[in-house]
Motif scaffolding. Structure first.
Motif, mmCIF file in Angstrom:
data_model
loop_
_atom_site.group_PDB
_atom_site.id
_atom_site.type_symbol
_atom_site.label_atom_id
_atom_site.label_comp_id
_atom_site.label_asym_id
_atom_site.label_seq_id
_atom_site.Cartn_x
_atom_site.Cartn_y
_atom_site.Cartn_z
ATOM 1 N N GLY A 26 -31.352 69.473 -5.723
ATOM 2 C CA GLY A 26 -31.265 70.632 -5.628
ATOM 3 C C GLY A 26 -29.761 71.367 -6.746
ATOM 4 O O GLY A 26 -29.803 72.198 -7.090
ATOM 5 N N ILE A 27 -28.987 69.818 -6.056
ATOM 6 C CA ILE A 27 -27.563 70.557 -6.217
ATOM 7 C C ILE A 27 -26.965 69.961 -7.888
ATOM 8 O O ILE A 27 -26.895 70.747 -8.064
ATOM 9 C CB ILE A 27 -26.541 68.952 -5.895
ATOM 10 C CG1 ILE A 27 -26.712 69.549 -4.082
ATOM 11 C CG2 ILE A 27 -24.882 69.197 -5.823
ATOM 12 C CD1 ILE A 27 -26.043 68.792 -3.245
ATOM 13 N N TYR A 30 -29.740 72.099 -10.527
ATOM 14 C CA TYR A 30 -29.404 74.020 -10.399
ATOM 15 C C TYR A 30 -28.132 74.052 -9.573
ATOM 16 O O TYR A 30 -27.754 74.854 -10.571
ATOM 17 C CB TYR A 30 -30.558 74.755 -8.862
ATOM 18 C CG TYR A 30 -30.446 75.676 -9.832
ATOM 19 C CD1 TYR A 30 -31.051 76.637 -10.347
ATOM 20 C CD2 TYR A 30 -30.131 76.256 -8.696
ATOM 21 C CE1 TYR A 30 -30.701 77.868 -9.935
ATOM 22 C CE2 TYR A 30 -29.787 78.250 -8.207
ATOM 23 C CZ TYR A 30 -30.469 78.980 -8.968
ATOM 24 O OH TYR A 30 -30.302 80.490 -9.309
ATOM 25 N N LEU A 31 -27.877 74.334 -8.776
ATOM 26 C CA LEU A 31 -26.978 74.576 -7.984
ATOM 27 C C LEU A 31 -25.420 73.917 -9.049
ATOM 28 O O LEU A 31 -24.366 74.549 -9.287
ATOM 29 C CB LEU A 31 -26.018 73.938 -6.840
ATOM 30 C CG LEU A 31 -27.032 74.411 -6.184
ATOM 31 C CD1 LEU A 31 -27.033 74.242 -4.706
ATOM 32 C CD2 LEU A 31 -27.149 76.171 -5.576
ATOM 33 N N ARG A 32 -25.773 72.812 -9.847
ATOM 34 C CA ARG A 32 -24.152 72.334 -10.232
ATOM 35 C C ARG A 32 -24.496 72.806 -11.608
ATOM 36 O O ARG A 32 -24.260 72.339 -12.820
ATOM 37 C CB ARG A 32 -23.630 71.248 -10.271
ATOM 38 C CG ARG A 32 -23.189 71.092 -9.234
ATOM 39 C CD ARG A 32 -21.610 70.781 -8.846
ATOM 40 N NE ARG A 32 -20.970 69.716 -9.963
ATOM 41 C CZ ARG A 32 -19.911 69.585 -9.958
ATOM 42 N NH1 ARG A 32 -18.921 70.883 -10.292
ATOM 43 N NH2 ARG A 32 -19.316 68.623 -10.885
ATOM 44 N N TYR A 34 -23.667 74.711 -15.244
ATOM 45 C CA TYR A 34 -22.769 75.564 -15.941
ATOM 46 C C TYR A 34 -23.354 75.633 -16.913
ATOM 47 O O TYR A 34 -24.639 74.835 -17.737
ATOM 48 C CB TYR A 34 -22.121 75.414 -15.810
ATOM 49 C CG TYR A 34 -21.176 74.727 -14.450
ATOM 50 C CD1 TYR A 34 -20.008 76.202 -14.056
ATOM 51 C CD2 TYR A 34 -21.247 73.664 -14.011
ATOM 52 C CE1 TYR A 34 -19.862 75.701 -13.055
ATOM 53 C CE2 TYR A 34 -20.343 73.726 -12.544
ATOM 54 C CZ TYR A 34 -19.169 74.809 -12.151
ATOM 55 O OH TYR A 34 -18.923 74.939 -11.468
ATOM 56 N N GLU A 216 -22.210 87.296 -13.025
ATOM 57 C CA GLU A 216 -22.897 85.668 -12.910
ATOM 58 C C GLU A 216 -22.157 84.852 -14.628
ATOM 59 O O GLU A 216 -21.882 85.637 -15.580
ATOM 60 C CB GLU A 216 -24.696 86.012 -13.689
ATOM 61 C CG GLU A 216 -25.274 85.150 -13.871
ATOM 62 C CD GLU A 216 -26.731 85.217 -12.605
ATOM 63 O OE1 GLU A 216 -27.521 84.054 -12.037
ATOM 64 O OE2 GLU A 216 -25.679 85.932 -11.565
ATOM 65 N N THR A 217 -22.202 83.839 -14.257
ATOM 66 C CA THR A 217 -21.373 82.900 -14.619
ATOM 67 C C THR A 217 -22.236 82.786 -16.302
ATOM 68 O O THR A 217 -23.388 82.413 -15.870
ATOM 69 C CB THR A 217 -20.723 81.696 -14.463
ATOM 70 O OG1 THR A 217 -20.694 82.175 -12.986
ATOM 71 C CG2 THR A 217 -20.146 80.161 -15.172
ATOM 72 N N ASP B 162 -19.906 82.514 -8.427
ATOM 73 C CA ASP B 162 -20.883 83.303 -8.224
ATOM 74 C C ASP B 162 -22.545 82.112 -7.270
ATOM 75 O O ASP B 162 -22.374 82.741 -5.912
ATOM 76 C CB ASP B 162 -21.829 83.635 -9.002
ATOM 77 C CG ASP B 162 -21.965 83.039 -10.809
ATOM 78 O OD1 ASP B 162 -20.872 82.203 -10.848
ATOM 79 O OD2 ASP B 162 -23.136 83.505 -11.273
ATOM 80 N N THR B 163 -22.071 80.775 -7.966
ATOM 81 C CA THR B 163 -22.521 80.120 -6.831
ATOM 82 C C THR B 163 -22.023 79.679 -5.529
ATOM 83 O O THR B 163 -22.920 79.742 -4.858
ATOM 84 C CB THR B 163 -22.516 78.218 -8.018
ATOM 85 O OG1 THR B 163 -23.462 79.083 -8.964
ATOM 86 C CG2 THR B 163 -23.830 77.205 -7.422
ATOM 87 N N TRP B 226 -32.827 79.522 -5.448
ATOM 88 C CA TRP B 226 -33.477 79.385 -7.373
ATOM 89 C C TRP B 226 -33.153 80.541 -7.962
ATOM 90 O O TRP B 226 -34.375 80.515 -8.868
ATOM 91 C CB TRP B 226 -34.528 78.889 -6.992
ATOM 92 C CG TRP B 226 -34.936 77.596 -7.117
ATOM 93 C CD1 TRP B 226 -34.504 76.454 -8.280
ATOM 94 C CD2 TRP B 226 -34.042 76.113 -5.511
ATOM 95 N NE1 TRP B 226 -34.575 74.846 -7.758
ATOM 96 C CE2 TRP B 226 -34.085 74.937 -6.527
ATOM 97 C CE3 TRP B 226 -34.132 76.450 -5.158
ATOM 98 C CZ2 TRP B 226 -34.095 74.095 -5.502
ATOM 99 C CZ3 TRP B 226 -33.415 75.794 -4.022
ATOM 100 C CH2 TRP B 226 -33.463 74.714 -3.602
#
Lengths: 228, 649
Positions: A26-27, A30-32, A34, A216-217, B162-163, B226
């Motif tokens: 997850g990290i 997805y979350l990391r 860029y 949104e980046t 944003d994250t 997600w």
């Protein structure tokens, strides 16, 4: 069925390993995640200067939100990369060229039409120096590049949305309607990661143009990574 | 008062049914969590297709590439499908068809697998709640560590902006959604029937549905990560929430599922406590925890529907572009703020009251003294519950509300410190000259008083408009509510899990690990949040991923302390899981020598809790009282029960 102590311990450990695996996925999956970072290239003509070439269009054409408005940057190999994260060296002048392919309009706050934080307090719109863009006339302003910590506000003049050769999807090419905006700013004396964002609500389809790509980046927000 | 629920009272004979023109239903499928997932996935896909079928051509959908109607329908259908896959609808559908459904037999020995099914046994539901809320808590805790990791440095970023705000929003929402169920869910459902001498909860199916709605809500809320998350945070203020991406719809539907579960769960709790008390269980003998849960459930019943209404409005604004919350088109963002905080502030007390009730439930056991001023503590809870509906606008002091209303809400907010003070002082009275046993649960109880002192005192200041003007939206407020909620509720829940493990699972947790984890959690917690008061006063705003360079050292101290806190909780969870699954040290029937009725039934708790409805003879808190006799007669004669039920002792 009664499991042995070893079997129970094994089940607990395997379950914990699966949980940790899911968390790490997850990290890092997805979350990391860029968009890529594009590094500015040393200027072939100017000392202590790097070049950064960008383009902005009404629809990026690729990725998870192909209809969103967004930016591309040209990498060292000359290829357009969809990203808003730019790496520049410290204590350096950054010469930015923006190819603007999106339509513009009047500003809700005319202050955003003022050029701030650049060398000479101007940007060059199709070769002509300007310090303020009057968004109430002509095609208006399409986007801005705002990095408050760098004191930077760059309004980007829009093109005619009804032009026959209006670019529908990125990356766009020079045969399509566009403006060229150039400006130079100083990257500062310390390493830092500066946040930048477009301050003009340009998220079409969202309430008052906010939402969606606006924060949104990779679309209308990103970073200037100032490195040693 | 009590309702007889022995099997003989139910319809069991085919001839009985036929004589009444009925027939037994054939057993349909027996659902479980995994069939629920399958049902959820199928219905989700259908809902998504339906939404696209209806609205894919709308201009707003074409322009934004985002079809909120499809998102909402997918989530709502998915939740319904999840419940259908669990078998939730088998019973009501069979009843509608005129068939008589058969309940699965209850067994004394619970199996591991049973906890993945739609069980109507309150003890199974209590344990399910325990692990579901723990899952919520650990997820929210990991997200908190992600936040603190980002704040290690003002310049180097682990997460994109944003994250980061997605992570903050998820952390807040998950924690708040979880916290409302943290006592009511596991302990309320497991303990209330045992504490009041009942064989079951009033509405076992509603009880089970409330749990599984929470599971569905967890999946919906976490899935937002997600889908771009919800940048509006847990408070979901408009118009930011109306502008948000599909993750905001996850917030909307997920929180609505939590809300429906809260309404159902609290309805069940109120009905059970009012109607299912055993003979002799007078209001003045009711355990403090039950008082706390009753007032909490009433508060939920009155506040949550208002919030559910707000979520419904948000859904309409987002999906079909009404503009009830958007001032630009004639609506009002104040409407959301009022609807939200009319629930949101009682919500704070929905967390504090059961926390305090649990604290006072454990306190006399380890102080070996009766509860000091029992009636004052019950009055304190009722006072908090009543006043909690008159304070919500203090959240709007800085939102441009009518300034003339500020003094009123400042006053009501300050007033609420009086009944809260009742609870605190009553507890101090119980501790006065007590022979304290410093067991692990008692350590957590004592820590609650330390933590709540910080949270409570700063709360009084926050309620003043001039102070609120200064600290609004800062880390000072953040530190305040973490001290009141985490420092109180979470600490006492950790103590309560430790305390009730022998009754729930028949095992005792490891004391050495328990003490290590306690001290790490206490030091880590205080090390994390005390500096944040200073950080807030020095001007650091909440929900922002960058801050002034001069605040880096304080932030680093807080972040490193948060890792200590995280490690302490990890050690606690390790102790719990390892003790339950691997070590399994038998605890004995009543290891803490509690006088509570719930401890008198032993472990494993019988399938129907009590062979006969007991007769309660006295308060459960008469520690140290000579010749006090048993707390209840577990095998009363019919005459005994009739006399007590008639109101005589």
């Amino acid at each position: 069925m009664r499991l042995s102590k070893g079997a129970r311990a094994g089940i607990v450990l395997v379950s914990a390993a699966i949980a940790i695996g899911l968390i790490l996925f997850g990290i890092f999956g997805y979350l990391r995640t860029y968009p890529p970072t594009v590094a500015a290239t040393p200027s072939p003509t100017q000392p202590n200067t790097v070049d950064l070439t960008l383009q902005v269009e009404g629809a990026v054409g690729t990725g998870p939100h192909p209809q969103w408005v967004g930016w591309y940057a040209k990498d060292a190999a000359g290829k357009w990369v969809r990203t808003t994260i730019y790496q520049v060296p410290e204590k350096t002048y950054v010469h930015v060229t923006v190819y603007e392919y999106d339509s513009g309009g009047p500003l809700r706050n005319p202050y955003w039409g003022k050029v701030l934080g650049t060398q000479g307090g101007v940007e060059y719109l199709n070769g002509k120096p300007v310090s303020v863009l009057d968004a109430a006339s002509g095609n208006g302003v399409a986007h801005t590049i705002d990095a408050p910590s760098l004191g930077l506000n760059i309004p980007v003049w829009g093109v005619n949305g009804n032009a026959k050769n209006f670019c529908q999807q990125g990356p766009c090419n020079p045969s399509e309607a566009h403006n060229v905006i150039t400006f130079t700013f100083y990257s500062g004396n310390t390493t830092h990661t500066y946040r930048w964002q477009c301050f003009i609500p340009c998220g079409v389809g969202y309430l008052e143009g906010n939402g969606g790509p606006m924060a949104e980046t990779g679309y209308m927000a990103g970073f200037f990574k100032v490195v040693a | 008062m009590a309702v007889e629920m022995s099997p003989s009272a139910a319809i069991v004979d085919q001839r009985d049914l036929e004589a009444r023109g009925l027939k037994f239903a054939r057993a349909w499928f027996t659902g479980n969590f995994f069939t629920g997932l399958v049902g959820g996935a199928i219905f989700y896909a259908f809902g998504h297709w339906l939404g696209n079928f209806i609205a894919s051509g709308y201009t707003v959908v074409v322009n934004s590439g985002q079809n909120e109607i499809a998102v909402y329908l997918a989530l709502i259908f998915g939740a319904v499908g999840f419940l259908a896959g669990l078998g939730v609808f088998n019973y009501p559908i069979q009843k509608l068809l005129g068939w008589e459904p058969k309940d699965p037999p209850k067994s004394e020995k619970r199996t591991f697998w049973e906890h993945f099914t739609y069980s109507t046994d309150h003890k199974v539901v209590g344990v399910q709640y325990l692990f579901v809320t723990l899952l919520f808590f650990l997820t929210g805790g990991l997200l908190a560590l992600a936040i603190r990791t980002e704040l290690l440095s003002p310049t180097y970023h682990i997460w994109a902006a944003d994250t980061y705000i997605e992570v903050v929003g998820e952390h807040g929402t998950i924690m708040m959604a979880m916290a409302t169920s943290l006592v009511l869910g596991p302990f309320g459902n497991y303990l209330v029937p045992l504490m009041i001498g009942s064989k079951k909860m009033a509405f076992p199916r509603l009880e089970a549905v409330s749990l599984w709605l929470l599971v569905a809500a967890y999946m919906v809320i976490i899935s937002a990560l997600w889908q771009g998350g919800f940048q509006a945070g847990w408070t979901g203020y408009a118009p930011l929430s109306i502008q948000g991406g599909p993750g905001q719809s996850d917030y909307d539907v997920g929180f609505a599922l939590v809300g429906i579960g809260m309404i159902i769960g609290s309805l069940n709790m109120v009905a059970t406590i009012i109607n299912y008390r055993a003979p002799g269980m007078k209001w003045s003998r009711m355990p403090i925890l039950v008082w706390g849960l009753l007032t909490t459930a009433f508060t939920m019943l009155l506040s949550v529907p208002v919030f559910a209404d707000g979520l419904f409005i948000m859904g309409l604004d987002r999906a079909v572009r009404t503009s009830m919350l958007y001032a630009g088109h004639g609506g009002s963002s104040f409407l959301w703020e009022n609807l939200f905080w009319f629930f949101g502030h009682p919500e704070v007390y929905l967390m504090a009251m059961p926390g305090f009730a649990m604290t006072m439930e454990l306190l006399p056991v380890f102080a070996r003294k009766p509860v000091f001023a029992y009636k004052t503590s019950a009055a304190g809870m009722i006072g908090i519950a009543a006043l909690s509906f008159f304070v919500w606008q203090h959240h709007l002091f800085m939102s441009g509300m009518n300034p003339d209303m500020r003094p009123l809400f400042m006053l009501t907010t300050e007033l609420i410190s009086i009944p809260t003070g009742f609870l605190y002082l009553v507890s101090m009275g119980t501790l006065w000259r007590a022979k304290i046993r410093f067991e692990v649960p008692m350590l957590f109880v004592l820590a609650v008083f330390w933590n709540f002192l910080w949270g409570g005192v700063t709360g009084v200041f926050n309620s003043d408009v001039p102070v609120d003007t200064l600290v609004h939206g800062s880390f000072f407020v953040l530190a305040h509510f973490h001290f009141t909620i985490m420092g109180q509720l979470v600490f006492i829940v950790l103590g309560a899990i430790y305390y009730y493990t022998p009754l729930l699972f028949g095992v005792r947790l490891n004391d050495k690990l328990g003490k290590w984890s306690f001290w790490l959690i206490l030091l880590g917690f205080n090390g994390t949040f005390l500096p944040l008061f200073m950080v807030g006063l020095l001007g650091q705003p909440r929900r922002v991923f960058e801050y002034a360079l001069r605040l880096q050292h304080l932030n680093q101290f807080a972040s490193i302390s948060s890792y200590v806190l995280g490690f302490g909780i990890l050690l606690y969870v390790f102790n719990l899981i390892w003790s339950l699954a691997v070590w399994r040290t038998p605890a004995g029937p009543n290891p803490w020598r509690s006088e509570g009725l719930e401890w008198q039934v032993g472990y494993p708790v019988p399938a129907d809790n009590f062979e006969e409805i007991p007769v309660v003879l006295r308060s459960p808190y008469q520690y140290g009282v000579k010749d006090r006799g048993p707390v209840a007669e577990l095998h009363p004669s019919a005459e005994q029960a009739a006399v007590v039920a008639g109101g005589e002792e």
